[in-house]
Design a protein around this motif. Structure first.
Motif, PDB file in Angstrom:
ATOM      1  N   LYS A 179      -3.748  27.479 -13.334  1.00  0.00           N
ATOM      2  CA  LYS A 179      -4.191  26.128 -12.987  1.00  0.00           C
ATOM      3  C   LYS A 179      -3.077  25.128 -13.306  1.00  0.00           C
ATOM      4  CE  LYS A 179      -7.208  24.141 -15.699  1.00  0.00           C
ATOM      5  NZ  LYS A 179      -8.495  23.814 -16.355  1.00  0.00           N
ATOM      6  N   CYS A 180      -2.885  24.186 -12.366  1.00  0.00           N
ATOM      7  CA  CYS A 180      -1.962  23.060 -12.579  1.00  0.00           C
ATOM      8  C   CYS A 180      -2.789  21.786 -12.688  1.00  0.00           C
ATOM      9  CB  CYS A 180      -0.970  22.959 -11.421  1.00  0.00           C
ATOM     10  SG  CYS A 180      -0.030  21.417 -11.411  1.00  0.00           S
ATOM     11  N   GLN A 181      -2.493  20.981 -13.697  1.00  0.00           N
ATOM     12  CA  GLN A 181      -3.216  19.726 -13.921  1.00  0.00           C
ATOM     13  C   GLN A 181      -2.220  18.580 -13.963  1.00  0.00           C
ATOM     14  OE1 GLN A 181      -5.341  18.629 -17.802  1.00  0.00           O
ATOM     15  NE2 GLN A 181      -7.023  19.421 -16.548  1.00  0.00           N
ATOM     16  N   THR A 182      -2.523  17.487 -13.244  1.00  0.00           N
ATOM     17  CA  THR A 182      -1.628  16.325 -13.202  1.00  0.00           C
ATOM     18  C   THR A 182      -2.266  15.139 -13.920  1.00  0.00           C
ATOM     19  OG1 THR A 182      -2.507  15.433 -11.115  1.00  0.00           O
ATOM     20  CG2 THR A 182      -0.763  17.106 -10.959  1.00  0.00           C
ATOM     21  N   LEU A 183      -1.401  14.333 -14.529  1.00  0.00           N
ATOM     22  CA  LEU A 183      -1.846  13.114 -15.214  1.00  0.00           C
ATOM     23  C   LEU A 183      -0.976  11.964 -14.744  1.00  0.00           C
ATOM     24  CD1 LEU A 183      -3.474  11.580 -17.361  1.00  0.00           C
ATOM     25  CD2 LEU A 183      -1.725  12.265 -19.027  1.00  0.00           C
ATOM     26  N   ASP A 184      -1.608  10.969 -14.086  1.00  0.00           N
ATOM     27  CA  ASP A 184      -0.897   9.780 -13.634  1.00  0.00           C
ATOM     28  C   ASP A 184      -0.910   8.742 -14.753  1.00  0.00           C
ATOM     29  OD1 ASP A 184      -0.336   7.175 -12.272  1.00  0.00           O
ATOM     30  OD2 ASP A 184      -0.262   8.499 -10.523  1.00  0.00           O
ATOM     31  N   LEU A 185       0.267   8.321 -15.183  1.00  0.00           N
ATOM     32  CA  LEU A 185       0.362   7.409 -16.325  1.00  0.00           C
ATOM     33  C   LEU A 185       0.000   5.978 -15.969  1.00  0.00           C
ATOM     34  CD1 LEU A 185       3.639   8.771 -17.969  1.00  0.00           C
ATOM     35  CD2 LEU A 185       1.257   9.334 -18.499  1.00  0.00           C
ATOM     36  N   ASP A 186      -0.088   5.634 -14.670  1.00  0.00           N
ATOM     37  CA  ASP A 186      -0.473   4.270 -14.280  1.00  0.00           C
ATOM     38  C   ASP A 186      -1.971   4.051 -14.411  1.00  0.00           C
ATOM     39  OD1 ASP A 186       2.026   3.334 -13.852  1.00  0.00           O
ATOM     40  OD2 ASP A 186       2.038   3.652 -11.686  1.00  0.00           O
ATOM     41  N   ASP A 187      -2.723   4.953 -13.810  1.00  0.00           N
ATOM     42  CA  ASP A 187      -4.182   4.772 -13.865  1.00  0.00           C
ATOM     43  C   ASP A 187      -4.870   5.850 -14.694  1.00  0.00           C
ATOM     44  OD1 ASP A 187      -3.840   6.955 -12.274  1.00  0.00           O
ATOM     45  OD2 ASP A 187      -5.063   6.236 -10.603  1.00  0.00           O
ATOM     46  N   THR A 229       0.860  -1.179   0.000  1.00  0.00           N
ATOM     47  CA  THR A 229       0.000   0.000   0.000  1.00  0.00           C
ATOM     48  C   THR A 229       0.900   1.235   0.000  1.00  0.00           C
ATOM     49  OG1 THR A 229      -0.088   0.129   2.419  1.00  0.00           O
ATOM     50  CG2 THR A 229      -1.731  -1.259   1.324  1.00  0.00           C
ATOM     51  N   ARG A 230       0.312   2.410  -0.194  1.00  0.00           N
ATOM     52  CA  ARG A 230       1.109   3.640  -0.212  1.00  0.00           C
ATOM     53  C   ARG A 230       1.813   3.870   1.128  1.00  0.00           C
ATOM     54  NH1 ARG A 230      -1.571   7.634  -2.591  1.00  0.00           N
ATOM     55  NH2 ARG A 230      -0.512   9.337  -1.527  1.00  0.00           N
ATOM     56  N   GLU A 231       1.251   3.309   2.231  1.00  0.00           N
ATOM     57  CA  GLU A 231       1.910   3.457   3.531  1.00  0.00           C
ATOM     58  C   GLU A 231       3.213   2.675   3.603  1.00  0.00           C
ATOM     59  OE1 GLU A 231      -1.329   2.922   3.143  1.00  0.00           O
ATOM     60  OE2 GLU A 231      -1.971   4.952   3.743  1.00  0.00           O
ATOM     61  N   ASP A 232       3.378   1.681   2.714  1.00  0.00           N
ATOM     62  CA  ASP A 232       4.593   0.869   2.740  1.00  0.00           C
ATOM     63  C   ASP A 232       5.798   1.603   2.145  1.00  0.00           C
ATOM     64  OD1 ASP A 232       3.589  -1.436   4.000  1.00  0.00           O
ATOM     65  OD2 ASP A 232       2.685  -2.120   2.124  1.00  0.00           O
ATOM     66  N   ARG A 233       5.605   2.858   1.694  1.00  0.00           N
ATOM     67  CA  ARG A 233       6.764   3.612   1.185  1.00  0.00           C
ATOM     68  C   ARG A 233       7.778   3.866   2.293  1.00  0.00           C
ATOM     69  NH1 ARG A 233       2.524   7.021   1.986  1.00  0.00           N
ATOM     70  NH2 ARG A 233       2.866   8.996   3.104  1.00  0.00           N
ATOM     71  N   ASN A 234       7.297   3.781   3.543  1.00  0.00           N
ATOM     72  CA  ASN A 234       8.202   3.962   4.679  1.00  0.00           C
ATOM     73  C   ASN A 234       8.475   2.670   5.432  1.00  0.00           C
ATOM     74  OD1 ASN A 234       8.296   6.809   4.267  1.00  0.00           O
ATOM     75  ND2 ASN A 234       6.314   7.025   5.288  1.00  0.00           N
ATOM     76  N   GLY A 253       1.877  11.682  -5.269  1.00  0.00           N
ATOM     77  CA  GLY A 253       2.023  10.372  -5.903  1.00  0.00           C
ATOM     78  C   GLY A 253       3.483  10.042  -6.162  1.00  0.00           C
ATOM     79  N   ASN A 254       3.736   8.777  -6.407  1.00  0.00           N
ATOM     80  CA  ASN A 254       5.079   8.313  -6.758  1.00  0.00           C
ATOM     81  C   ASN A 254       4.964   7.234  -7.844  1.00  0.00           C
ATOM     82  OD1 ASN A 254       7.937   8.110  -6.538  1.00  0.00           O
ATOM     83  ND2 ASN A 254       7.693   6.271  -5.311  1.00  0.00           N
ATOM     84  N   PRO A 255       5.629   7.445  -8.999  1.00  0.00           N
ATOM     85  CA  PRO A 255       6.429   8.625  -9.335  1.00  0.00           C
ATOM     86  C   PRO A 255       5.556   9.848  -9.569  1.00  0.00           C
ATOM     87  CG  PRO A 255       6.221   7.199 -11.237  1.00  0.00           C
ATOM     88  CD  PRO A 255       5.577   6.449 -10.100  1.00  0.00           C
ATOM     89  N   ALA A 256       6.237  11.022  -9.619  1.00  0.00           N
ATOM     90  CA  ALA A 256       5.484  12.248  -9.835  1.00  0.00           C
ATOM     91  C   ALA A 256       4.747  12.169 -11.165  1.00  0.00           C
ATOM     92  CB  ALA A 256       6.426  13.452  -9.820  1.00  0.00           C
ATOM     93  N   PRO A 257       3.536  12.689 -11.212  1.00  0.00           N
ATOM     94  CA  PRO A 257       2.776  12.643 -12.461  1.00  0.00           C
ATOM     95  C   PRO A 257       3.325  13.660 -13.465  1.00  0.00           C
ATOM     96  CG  PRO A 257       1.568  13.851 -10.801  1.00  0.00           C
ATOM     97  CD  PRO A 257       2.794  13.318 -10.121  1.00  0.00           C
ATOM     98  N   VAL A 258       2.697  13.715 -14.620  1.00  0.00           N
ATOM     99  CA  VAL A 258       3.036  14.716 -15.636  1.00  0.00           C
ATOM    100  C   VAL A 258       2.231  15.979 -15.321  1.00  0.00           C
ATOM    101  CG1 VAL A 258       2.993  15.269 -18.085  1.00  0.00           C
ATOM    102  CG2 VAL A 258       3.515  12.941 -17.344  1.00  0.00           C
ATOM    103  N   PHE A 259       2.941  17.126 -15.293  1.00  0.00           N
ATOM    104  CA  PHE A 259       2.302  18.390 -14.918  1.00  0.00           C
ATOM    105  C   PHE A 259       2.020  19.237 -16.163  1.00  0.00           C
ATOM    106  CE2 PHE A 259       4.810  17.080 -11.261  1.00  0.00           C
ATOM    107  CZ  PHE A 259       3.919  17.236 -10.214  1.00  0.00           C
ATOM    108  N   PHE A 261       5.217   2.489  -5.794  1.00  0.00           N
ATOM    109  CA  PHE A 261       4.557   3.384  -6.737  1.00  0.00           C
ATOM    110  C   PHE A 261       3.071   3.451  -6.406  1.00  0.00           C
ATOM    111  CE2 PHE A 261       7.978   1.891  -9.871  1.00  0.00           C
ATOM    112  CZ  PHE A 261       8.826   2.916  -9.477  1.00  0.00           C
ATOM    113  N   TYR A 262       2.555   4.695  -6.326  1.00  0.00           N
ATOM    114  CA  TYR A 262       1.139   4.872  -6.009  1.00  0.00           C
ATOM    115  C   TYR A 262       0.654   6.160  -6.654  1.00  0.00           C
ATOM    116  CZ  TYR A 262       3.711   7.443  -2.458  1.00  0.00           C
ATOM    117  OH  TYR A 262       4.606   8.263  -1.819  1.00  0.00           O
ATOM    118  N   PRO A 263      -0.603   6.187  -7.067  1.00  0.00           N
ATOM    119  CA  PRO A 263      -1.127   7.398  -7.725  1.00  0.00           C
ATOM    120  C   PRO A 263      -1.342   8.520  -6.711  1.00  0.00           C
ATOM    121  CG  PRO A 263      -2.865   5.774  -7.447  1.00  0.00           C
ATOM    122  CD  PRO A 263      -1.599   5.096  -7.019  1.00  0.00           C
ATOM    123  N   ALA A 264      -1.354   9.753  -7.215  1.00  0.00           N
ATOM    124  CA  ALA A 264      -1.546  10.921  -6.361  1.00  0.00           C
ATOM    125  C   ALA A 264      -2.997  11.018  -5.903  1.00  0.00           C
ATOM    126  CB  ALA A 264      -1.150  12.187  -7.102  1.00  0.00           C
TER     127      ALA A 264
END
Length: 573
Positions: A325-333, A216-221, A280-286, A249-252
């Motif tokens: 405005k900033c828009q992010t796109l996660d390439l995983d989902d 899970t995203r909590e497992d990053r630590n 998110g990790n990795p960072a999305p496309v901005f 790796f997890y979506p933002a």
């Protein structure tokens, strides 16, 4: 009565049997050995063989065997003081000490067998016992390798977290896995821990274990490690690996957009950064956009670093203000998030200074200067003179009874204290008109005949005046604001020395003139002669006084009471 006799007979028989058994045991050869002997790989194993022979008789032989697949294989035999080796596998590694203990040096894992000691004692027959020889090799510290490339929380198959290897141990150990200090156990469709045991050519074991688990995203630590467990001398021991962390790796879920520096402090001319961050990790496309009229959005992505999420705005202007405005796109989902921020560029514009009455002004007049400016923030006004000195605060500056000296350039400095560095200035020239006024001439001037001298005439006026001399020479003029200075280079002749020179300054409003007197340099010399004569006279009087005083001391000059009487008497006669 008959039943009692039968019971007594039985008891007597049982007692006799026990007595016979005890006597037989006391007359039998007995051999004792430790049940288990443990020895480290490569060390020397010492196996004791203790025995008792009835009547304290001596043994005739001692034979050592090991059990191999239920077969008894002879190791060696002891006859007197001689050791006879009969096993090629143990050649040169066997010895028997005075206590009849067998020592096996350079123990290998193949030596982990059941060892039998058989003692022969002639008529007393033979006796034997056995020991289980256990060989151990402490495992090396486990080597753990985390999964490379990262693990996605969206993975459908159970991903591998890490692998663990323990080498060169005997017997084979077992491996456990831990996350954040808690032991993990296999769980269907969630956690898998497959293990492989390999016996090397050295007969030592290598044990490999892998951990498969969803993250899970909590497992990053989270921190993982493996532990190798083994037995040593009846006790369970363990060795831990180093801790490792895996890339998850997890979506933002959230995105932030901030203005650097603080949006309240942005002013025209600043370089501004719009920093977009997502968790998110990795960072999305901005991507970046600015709202235009009619809710249209201008794409600014080409000006941004789409990997770091930074939009750089250089030398911002008033029209740079607006909604970004900033828009992010996660390439995983392919999920999208967006955030907007209002950018306000603070400015000062339209700085204007009005003069009432307008310039030019006459000497003695009064004037009012008014300063105005436009800005979205509160403004402060300050007046400074041509030398940068503060002369007043506020929107207005009043100047009364103007003179030529008042004529100068004044500046209105407009500042916004709430926005450090935001300021603008406007300059205005206050010109006072009037006929020329001569403020300085080089008069009187002591000169000598035929000497080349400089005659100076300084005047102040506006409009700019002209300077004329009534004599010929070489003139040089210097102008600074309303001040004009004229230097005339001439040779002194008799006429100039007698008449002097005239400086005349004129402009459209009038004229002024002054006479420069030239004095012969002899005049101060004659004055010097008189002064010298006076000094000489003073010196003569001083000398004369000294002589009179000297004669009085010698009595040559009677100046006492008797002397006075003689003088009086002589006078009366």
């Amino acid at each position: 009565m008959a039943g009692g006799r039968r019971a007594a007979a039985l008891a007597l028989r049982w007692g006799c049997c026990c007595l016979l058994l005890c006597c037989a045991a006391a007359s039998k050869l007995e051999v004792s050995m430790p049940a288990v002997v443990e020895v480290a790989f490569g060390d020397t194993a010492r196996i004791e063989c203790n025995f008792s022979i009835p009547g304290n008789d001596s043994y005739t032989s001692i034979n050592w065997f090991y059990i191999d697949r239920r077969n008894r294989v002879k190791l060696c035999s002891v006859a007197g003081d001689e050791l006879l080796e009969e096993s090629a596998d143990y050649k040169g590694r066997l010895s028997v000490d005075e206590g009849n203990a067998l020592s096996i040096s350079r123990v290998t894992v193949q030596d982990a067998r059941t060892i039998v000691c058989q003692v022969g004692a002639g008529s007393h027959g033979a006796g034997e016992n056995r020991t289980e020889l256990r060989v151990y090799k402490i495992p090396e510290a486990p080597e753990i390798t985390a999964s490379r490339g990262g693990i996605s929380v969206l993975s459908r198959d159970i991903p591998q977290i890490a692998s663990c290897v323990s080498r060169n141990s005997f017997p084979p150990p077992n491996i456990t896995w831990h996350k954040n200090g808690e032991q993990l156990r296999a769980e269907e469709n969630k956690v898998k821990i497959p293990e492989t045991v390999t016996r090397e050519s050295s007969w030592l074991y290598t044990v490999s274990s892998s951990l498969f688990a969803f993250v899970t995203r909590e497992d990053r630590n989270s921190v993982y490690h493996c532990t190798v467990h083994y037995w040593l001398r009846g006790q369970r021991r363990s060795v831990e690996s180093r801790p490792v962390n895996v890339t998850v790796f997890y979506p933002a879920r959230h995105v932030t957009l901030q203005v650097l520096p603080s949006p309240a402090l942005v002013k025209e001319g600043d370089d501004v950064k719009l920093v977009c961050e997502a968790d998110g990790n990795p960072a999305p496309v901005f991507s970046f956009y600015k709202r235009e009229l009619e809710d249209n959005w201008q794409d600014l992505t080409s000006l941004a670093d789409t990997n770091s999420g930074v939009l750089n705005l250089q030398d911002v202007k008033k029209n740079s203000s607006g909604l970004y405005k900033c828009q992010t796109l996660d390439l995983d989902d392919m999920g999208q998030l967006e955030k907007d921020v209002e950018l306000v560029v603070n400015y000062i514009e339209g700085v204007n200074v009005e003069m009432e009455p307008p310039s030019p002004l006459s000497e003695g007049a009064n004037v009012k200067l008014s300063c105005n400016a436009d800005s979205p923030v509160a403004l402060d006004f300050q007046w400074r003179d041509a030398k940068g000195r503060k002369v007043a605060e506020g929107k207005q500056l009043l100047l009364n009874n103007l003179t030529f000296e008042t004529s100068s350039n004044f500046s209105c400095k407009v500042t916004a204290h709430s926005v450090p560095g935001l300021e603008k200035s406007k300059q205005v020239a206050v010109a006072v008109e009037g006929k020329p006024r001569i403020v300085s001439i080089s008069s009187p001037l002591y000169v000598r005949q035929d000497e080349v001298v400089n005659l100076t005439c300084k005047a102040i006026a506006f409009p700019r005046p002209s300077v004329q001399w009534n004599i010929n020479g070489t003139a040089h003029e210097y102008v600074e604001n309303q001040l004009i200075s004229s230097n005339l280079t001439v040779r002194v002749d008799h006429d100039l020395l007698r008449a002097g020179a005239m400086c005349r300054v004129t402009n459209a409003l009038g004229a002024s003139e002054k006479h420069i007197q030239l004095l012969d340099h002899k005049t101060p010399e004659s004055k010097g002669v008189i002064i010298v004569a006076i000094i000489i006279c003073i010196l003569v009087v001083a000398v004369l006084g000294s002589v009179i005083y000297f004669l009085h001391k010698k009595g040559k000059i009677p100046c006492g009471r008797a002397g006075k009487q003689d003088i009086a008497r002589n006078t009366s006669i």
